[in-house]
Design an enzyme around this catalytic site. Structure first.
Site, mmCIF file in Angstrom:
data_model
loop_
_atom_site.group_PDB
_atom_site.id
_atom_site.type_symbol
_atom_site.label_atom_id
_atom_site.label_comp_id
_atom_site.label_asym_id
_atom_site.label_seq_id
_atom_site.Cartn_x
_atom_site.Cartn_y
_atom_site.Cartn_z
ATOM 1 N N GLY A 10 9.057 -4.985 -2.207
ATOM 2 C CA GLY A 10 10.251 -4.885 -0.890
ATOM 3 C C GLY A 10 10.592 -6.026 -1.680
ATOM 4 O O GLY A 10 12.278 -6.649 -2.189
ATOM 5 N N LYS A 116 8.145 6.010 -3.097
ATOM 6 C CA LYS A 116 7.678 7.230 -3.971
ATOM 7 C C LYS A 116 7.049 8.695 -3.198
ATOM 8 O O LYS A 116 5.012 8.002 -2.773
ATOM 9 C CB LYS A 116 6.287 6.422 -5.016
ATOM 10 C CG LYS A 116 7.249 5.637 -6.469
ATOM 11 C CD LYS A 116 6.169 4.683 -6.661
ATOM 12 C CE LYS A 116 6.849 4.519 -7.843
ATOM 13 N NZ LYS A 116 6.553 3.268 -8.662
ATOM 14 N N ALA A 148 4.303 -3.998 -8.341
ATOM 15 C CA ALA A 148 5.308 -4.971 -7.559
ATOM 16 C C ALA A 148 4.767 -6.105 -8.300
ATOM 17 O O ALA A 148 4.887 -7.384 -8.710
ATOM 18 C CB ALA A 148 5.285 -4.900 -5.999
ATOM 19 N N LYS A 199 2.734 11.332 -9.154
ATOM 20 C CA LYS A 199 1.258 10.097 -9.400
ATOM 21 C C LYS A 199 0.206 10.206 -9.302
ATOM 22 O O LYS A 199 -0.437 9.843 -9.263
ATOM 23 C CB LYS A 199 2.560 9.855 -11.112
ATOM 24 C CG LYS A 199 3.019 8.799 -10.462
ATOM 25 C CD LYS A 199 2.637 7.352 -9.592
ATOM 26 C CE LYS A 199 3.137 6.579 -8.961
ATOM 27 N NZ LYS A 199 3.133 4.588 -8.000
ATOM 28 N N ARG A 263 -2.718 0.740 -5.672
ATOM 29 C CA ARG A 263 -3.599 0.779 -4.481
ATOM 30 C C ARG A 263 -4.155 2.496 -3.880
ATOM 31 O O ARG A 263 -5.465 2.185 -3.207
ATOM 32 C CB ARG A 263 -3.082 0.251 -3.268
ATOM 33 C CG ARG A 263 -1.508 1.077 -3.212
ATOM 34 C CD ARG A 263 -1.173 0.637 -1.355
ATOM 35 N NE ARG A 263 0.188 0.774 -1.107
ATOM 36 C CZ ARG A 263 1.626 0.733 -1.297
ATOM 37 N NH1 ARG A 263 1.553 -0.467 -2.809
ATOM 38 N NH2 ARG A 263 2.976 1.248 -1.365
ATOM 39 N N ASN A 264 -3.859 2.995 -4.445
ATOM 40 C CA ASN A 264 -4.006 4.702 -4.592
ATOM 41 C C ASN A 264 -5.144 4.513 -5.497
ATOM 42 O O ASN A 264 -6.353 4.983 -4.977
ATOM 43 C CB ASN A 264 -3.004 5.625 -4.894
ATOM 44 C CG ASN A 264 -1.887 5.681 -3.995
ATOM 45 O OD1 ASN A 264 -1.899 6.523 -2.997
ATOM 46 N ND2 ASN A 264 -0.808 5.527 -4.171
ATOM 47 N N LYS A 290 0.953 0.815 2.920
ATOM 48 C CA LYS A 290 0.454 2.417 3.464
ATOM 49 C C LYS A 290 0.200 2.561 2.411
ATOM 50 O O LYS A 290 0.569 2.714 1.443
ATOM 51 C CB LYS A 290 1.911 3.241 3.976
ATOM 52 C CG LYS A 290 1.781 2.337 5.538
ATOM 53 C CD LYS A 290 0.668 2.572 6.587
ATOM 54 C CE LYS A 290 1.261 2.091 7.766
ATOM 55 N NZ LYS A 290 0.525 2.107 9.079
ATOM 56 N N GLN A 292 -0.336 6.330 0.139
ATOM 57 C CA GLN A 292 1.264 6.944 0.128
ATOM 58 C C GLN A 292 0.428 8.286 -0.736
ATOM 59 O O GLN A 292 0.293 9.268 -0.422
ATOM 60 C CB GLN A 292 1.743 6.280 -1.371
ATOM 61 C CG GLN A 292 2.970 5.250 -0.636
ATOM 62 C CD GLN A 292 3.848 5.701 0.542
ATOM 63 O OE1 GLN A 292 4.357 6.856 0.547
ATOM 64 N NE2 GLN A 292 3.391 5.430 2.052
#
Length: 338
Positions: A10, A116, A148, A199, A263-264, A290, A292
């Site tokens: 953000g 996403k 980001a 993705k 991060r995933n 979080k 995703q």
């Protein structure tokens, strides 16, 4: 207005948008209101820190935000009288926020989602559709290979804007395109959004591969097979999907960068190496942000199961089973090889 909770993304998007509103005074009002979920950092309110130091010290430390970014802790105040709402928050919070702001959204306002993910439903439900249904605003999307922190440092990257309204394409180009953030607009919004969500499932599988200590050959196979399932799923639920969209930044480029960074992938690697739960790792590693990918895998699995076609998507199915049914990470290859 940037509807962003407290995310790194953000603040990075607000930085781009605010720079461009200042650059195009004939098109935009300069001030960009960014909703910030209020919290205290070293005894001070985060919104006050951002507005006095022009730095999001918790989620984007070391990066100066333009002085025309105004952090607003009240989401209703942040969107009131705004002509364009830019959404950057975890997808599971969208419906609740829509209910909070519905009565104060300006007539004729439009939305653009950088989210996403998908709605949790037995049938395909896009976040842009949810925003449109709840608020009555037309909703375009922005997706791409743009982690980001790297965007905020002004490292060159690209993004794809999916906008089915030709009259808004130029406005969005002016709002987001910059020397370090190159945007391309396509009139294939649904496919752009699906790429951004799907993705993350593939990135979870890539993290499992890293956690098992496997090399480049295996990860390349995961990326290729994942892309194949992304295209198949998108065309199944959006027959008008354009093949060329998968070769924009939202498609193959975002898939590659997410499978090597982000991060995933990181949390999924730790999931294999540590044996901790995803919830534990999210709390330990993401600092309030979080995850995703696993949630999107669950949402996609529900759609596939409802159609009776889970076997046609072995990678998507495997990620769901490993995350939610306790299957071992190595079972990923059992499904892919069969």
């Amino acid at each position: 207005a940037v509807v962003s909770t407290q995310s790194t993304g953000g603040s990075a998007i607000a930085k781009i948008v605010a720079s461009n509103t200042a650059r195009h005074p004939a098109v935009f009002q300069s001030q960009v209101r960014m909703w910030v979920f209020e919290e205290e950092v070293q005894g001070q309110k985060l919104s006050e820190i951002i507005n006095t130091t022009h730095e999001n010290v918790k989620y984007l430390p070391g990066i100066q935000l333009p002085t025309n970014v105004l952090a607003v802790p009240d989401v209703v105040e942040s969107v009131t009288d705004s002509d364009i709402l830019v959404w950057v928050l975890p997808h599971q919070f969208v419906k609740r926020i829509c209910h909070q702001i519905k009565s104060c959204v300006k007539p004729g306002a439009v939305s653009l989602s950088c989210i996403k993910g998908l709605q949790d439903s037995s049938e395909l439900a896009l976040i842009s559709t949810l925003i449109h249904q709840e608020l009555g605003t037309e909703c375009s999307v922005l997706m791409g290979a743009n982690i980001a922190n790297e965007v905020a440092k002004e490292e060159f990257s690209e993004a794809t804007i999916g906008c089915n309204d030709p009259g808004m394409c130029g406005t969005y180009q002016s709002l987001f395109n910059s020397p370090y953030f190159k945007t391309t607009t396509v009139q294939d919004s649904e496919t752009v959004e699906l790429c951004g969500a799907l993705k993350n499932i593939v990135a979870v599988a890539a993290g499992f591969v890293d956690g098992m200590g496997m090399g480049g050959n295996t990860k390349a196979a995961i990326i290729r097979l994942g892309m194949k399932e992304m295209i198949s799923f998108s065309k199944l639920y959006c027959p008008s999907s354009q093949e060329s969209t998968f070769f924009e930044s939202c498609g193959v480029a975002d898939l590659i960068t997410t499978c090597y960074g982000g991060r995933n992938r990181k949390v999924s690697e730790a999931f294999v190496r540590t044996g901790k739960t995803l919830d534990e790792l999210e709390a330990e590693m993401l600092g309030g942000q979080k995850l995703q990918g696993p949630m999107t895998a669950k949402e996609v699995f529900n759609v596939l199961e409802n159609r009776g076609i889970t076997k046609s998507y072995p990678l998507f199915r495997s990620v769901y089973e490993i995350c939610y049914e306790g299957r071992p990470p190595k079972s990923l290859f059992d499904n892919l090889a069969s």
